[in-house]
Design a protein around this motif. Structure first.
Motif, PDB file in Angstrom:
ATOM      1  N   VAL A  82       0.845  -1.195   0.000  1.00 19.57           N
ATOM      2  CA  VAL A  82       0.000   0.000   0.000  1.00 19.57           C
ATOM      3  C   VAL A  82       0.879   1.244   0.000  1.00 19.57           C
ATOM      4  N   GLU A 122      -2.362   8.306   3.162  1.00 22.81           N
ATOM      5  CA  GLU A 122      -3.774   8.284   3.549  1.00 22.81           C
ATOM      6  C   GLU A 122      -4.368   6.879   3.456  1.00 22.81           C
ATOM      7  N   GLU A 123      -3.819   6.022   2.610  1.00 22.61           N
ATOM      8  CA  GLU A 123      -4.321   4.659   2.417  1.00 22.61           C
ATOM      9  C   GLU A 123      -3.692   3.644   3.366  1.00 22.61           C
ATOM     10  N   GLY A 145      -4.049   2.845   6.378  1.00 25.53           N
ATOM     11  CA  GLY A 145      -4.972   2.122   7.245  1.00 25.53           C
ATOM     12  C   GLY A 145      -5.646   0.938   6.578  1.00 25.53           C
ATOM     13  N   SER A 146      -5.549   0.830   5.265  1.00 20.69           N
ATOM     14  CA  SER A 146      -6.188  -0.285   4.553  1.00 20.69           C
ATOM     15  C   SER A 146      -5.303  -1.520   4.462  1.00 20.69           C
ATOM     16  N   ALA A 147      -4.082  -1.440   4.958  1.00 18.68           N
ATOM     17  CA  ALA A 147      -3.164  -2.585   4.875  1.00 18.68           C
ATOM     18  C   ALA A 147      -3.644  -3.727   5.768  1.00 18.68           C
ATOM     19  N   HIS A 148      -3.319  -4.960   5.387  1.00 18.65           N
ATOM     20  CA  HIS A 148      -3.667  -6.137   6.185  1.00 18.65           C
ATOM     21  C   HIS A 148      -2.611  -6.408   7.248  1.00 18.65           C
ATOM     22  N   PHE A 178      -6.305   1.170  13.562  1.00 12.27           N
ATOM     23  CA  PHE A 178      -6.965   0.354  12.542  1.00 12.27           C
ATOM     24  C   PHE A 178      -6.935  -1.149  12.824  1.00 12.27           C
ATOM     25  N   THR A 183      -4.310  -3.029  12.647  1.00  7.31           N
ATOM     26  CA  THR A 183      -3.380  -3.659  11.710  1.00  7.31           C
ATOM     27  C   THR A 183      -2.178  -4.235  12.461  1.00  7.31           C
TER      28      THR A 183
END
Length: 54
Positions: A4, A17-18, A20-23, A43, A45
């Motif tokens: 990401v 900004e992205e 927080g979408s990581a696994h 988040f 994560t």
């Protein structure tokens, strides 16, 4: 896996900004642990600390 955001290289405002979408977060240096803890708290994560060898 698809990264990401890679800090400090290949980082941009949009990529940051992205984050927080990581696994999962892979932390290679001590300096990154504080950010990884913050992402874990905000988040959920998980992160791994160390260099991937093998």
């Amino acid at each position: 896996m698809k990264p990401v955001c890679i800090l400090p290289s290949h980082g941009s405002v949009n990529k940051i900004e992205e984050m927080g979408s990581a696994h999962i977060n892979l932390v290679l240096r001590e300096e990154g642990k504080k950010a990884a803890e913050e992402l874990k708290e905000r988040f959920g994560t998980p992160y791994l600390f160390g260099r991937p060898y093998g």
